[in-house]
Design an enzyme around this catalytic site. Structure first.
Site, PDB file in Angstrom:
ATOM      1  CG  ASP A   8      -1.641   1.257   1.310  1.00 12.98           C
ATOM      2  OD1 ASP A   8      -2.904   0.889   0.503  1.00 12.98           O
ATOM      3  OD2 ASP A   8      -1.635   2.253   1.962  1.00 12.98           O
ATOM      4  CD  GLU A  15      -2.182   2.707  -3.500  1.00 13.87           C
ATOM      5  OE1 GLU A  15      -3.643   2.918  -3.354  1.00 13.87           O
ATOM      6  OE2 GLU A  15      -2.061   2.667  -2.118  1.00 13.87           O
TER       7      GLU A  15
END
Length: 555
Positions: free
Chosen positions: A210, A278
């Site tokens: 993330d 990401e």
């Protein structure tokens, strides 16, 4: 060419190339214990469904122990399962059950920040001289008591928050309850690598990292420069003042590359595992290329296709900007996830409901034929539109903070509709779920689409199966976008022993394309569900029409 457990890439250690990864938002997938919140046993219960889709892997959004201020992205224990979702034993059983069906398991890992209730932060904020005092990003106030610089949070507001115990500010690039870890501290790096190893030992096949470019900040704490404002159609500036700056010093620092190399060294000890990052940045294309070349991430995805724009011109420009990462690194294409409105709503402005539904498989085929891998968010295969959530039902702090101009992320996170049985919650849960299931989602339930050969669900299944049968040279074939200057998106994939041409009509009107001479006699391998024809040296495509041509090269 393998058709079970691997995609068209024949290398089992690189199974992730051209793979289809199904993202599960566990709170909303399947509630096995009847408390209104999805859980790990619920995911296990639906593994046969995911196997029937033909996907290669599942990516499970966070299920770690957490106060759930940001629904699991605020971790308070990296090595345990939150009781809302079950237990570590439930996770181990899920791994075994998934692997027995040929499904890989990828889990979310949040390395840039923790919850403010994590024991590390509770110790760090207690004083300036404890063993973990430097595990987070702390700094003194300016002489007038204000924060050290102009950095702002992704979710709005200042990135700096005052702590009365230390009488210092701490950095939080998202919510104030999500303090940023200080990865400039070698001890923090070692701890995070150890936590990754913990889950690798439990059998995971990889990690979705993330906000991976937020791991380091510039230690000078310099102000970010102002960014020229892009006004909206009403002539107003952006809702979120995060967009008022070029984010030069608060993320995407060079030290990220060294740490990602260390992550790769760990992953290489577990052959066949994968990292997917990401990346959100002002210069996403450059960052993705850097992060996925060399011994760093295996692949990365960005927010480039998570925007409101979906025209052929936009996609041509995006693919051209991504040329470096497409040629040298490895992208993972995602047009929907748990952070943005659902694609069938977001990408179909100006199209009616019937046209929008016809375009859903069009965009999946685009993802499947681009050079890269695919992330498919739960419910996309059902053609679910964005849910309208009343303000009183909102739970996302992002939306609550920026209401009414921005409604947050709840509309794409509503529970999965499994049965249209007249029950209030579409078979997701027997009690009131954490978010309501809109009535229009009941009409798109799995049970209604399961046996309908023309349903969106079965169109997606057919497309994923078609993708598995493609000639193996497509796996790593180079990509070239054709500038058609109309509503057609056309690109070629070229390998030593074969070439492919893909043409998709993204507009409302019929479009034609003059075929290059070398494709005049190419084999048409288009899935049967798409309209379009080859006529007099041209491709003629109606709305949502597609043609895929394959030409073998003579050796």
């Amino acid at each position: 060419m393998s058709v079970s457990g691997n995609t068209i890439s024949g290398n089992k250690r690189e199974w992730w190339r051209n793979s289809v990864i199904y993202q599960i938002y566990p709170r909303s997938f399947c509630d096995a214990n009847g408390d209104g919140i999805g859980d790990l046993p619920g995911i296990s219960r639906k593994l046969d469904y995911m196997q029937s889709l033909g996907v290669d892997a599942i990516w499970i959004s966070p299920f770690f122990k957490s106060p759930m201020v940001d629904f699991g992205y605020d971790v308070s224990d990296y090595r345990d399962v939150d009781p809302l979702f079950g237990s570590l034993a439930d996770f181990d059983q899920l791994i075994v059950a998934a692997h027995s069906r040929g499904l890989k398991v990828i889990i979310d890992q949040i390395l840039s920040h923790t919850s403010d209730r994590h024991p590390w932060f509770e110790e760090s904020r207690a004083s300036r001289d404890n063993p973990r005092a430097d595990w987070y990003v702390w700094t003194d106030a300016k002489a007038d008591g204000t924060p050290p610089n102009n950095w702002v949070s992704n979710f709005g507001g200042c990135s700096w928050h005052w702590c009365t115990r230390r009488r210092q500010y701490y950095l939080a690039n998202f919510l104030k309850e999500q303090p940023d870890l200080n990865l400039h501290n070698p001890q923090v790096q070692e701890q995070l690598l150890s936590d990754l190893k913990f889950w690798l030992e439990h059998g995971v096949d990889g990690f979705r990292l993330d906000a991976v470019n937020h791991l380091f900040h510039h230690q000078s704490l310099r102000d970010n420069p102002a960014r020229p404002l892009q006004l909206d159609e009403k002539g107003l500036p952006p809702v979120n003042h995060y967009q008022y700056q070029w984010h030069v010093f608060d993320k995407s620092q060079p030290e990220n590359l060294d740490f990602l190399h260390r992550v790769r060294q760990l992953m290489d000890q577990y052959p066949g595992t994968v990292t997917m990052g990401e990346v959100g940045d002002d210069n996403t294309h450059k960052i993705m290329a850097e992060y996925t070349t060399g011994d760093r991430l295996n692949m990365a995805y960005s927010f480039d296709l998570l925007t409101e724009e979906s025209s052929a011109e936009f996609l041509r420009n995006t693919l051209e900007k991504n040329r470096e990462v497409i040629e040298k690194g490895w992208p993972c294409w995602s047009i929907s996830n748990h952070d943005v409105p659902r694609s069938i709503t977001r990408w179909n402005k100006g199209f009616n409901a019937e046209q929008a539904l016809a375009r859903a498989p069009l965009f999946l085929l685009m993802q499947l034929t681009l050079r890269g891998s695919v992330c498919l968010y739960q419910g996309e295969e059902l053609g679910l539109p964005e849910a309208e959530i009343a303000f009183e039902d909102l739970v996302d702090p992002y939306g609550i903070n920026l209401w009414p101009a921005f409604k947050g992320r709840d509309g794409c996170r509503t529970p999965m509709p499994w049965f249209n049985s007249g029950e209030v919650n579409a078979g997701f849960s027997k009690v009131k779920p954490w978010l309501p299931v809109p009535e229009e989602h009941h009409r798109k339930a799995v049970s209604l689409q399961q046996d309908d050969a023309h349903s969106t669900l079965n169109q997606f299944r057919a497309l994923i199966d078609w993708h598995r049968q493609l000639p193996p040279e497509l796996a790593t074939a180079q990509q070239e976008v054709v500038d058609t200057r109309n509503d057609l998106l056309v690109f070629c994939r070229r390998a030593e022993n074969g070439e492919f041409l893909v043409a998709l009509n993204l507009g409302k009107d019929e479009e034609t394309f003059d075929l290059p001479v070398e494709f005049a006699d190419a084999e048409d391998i288009t899935p049967a569900l798409f309209a379009g024809e080859r006529r007099d040296g041209k491709l003629v495509l109606p709305l949502a029409g597609v043609r895929v041509l394959h030409r073998k090269k003579l050796s």
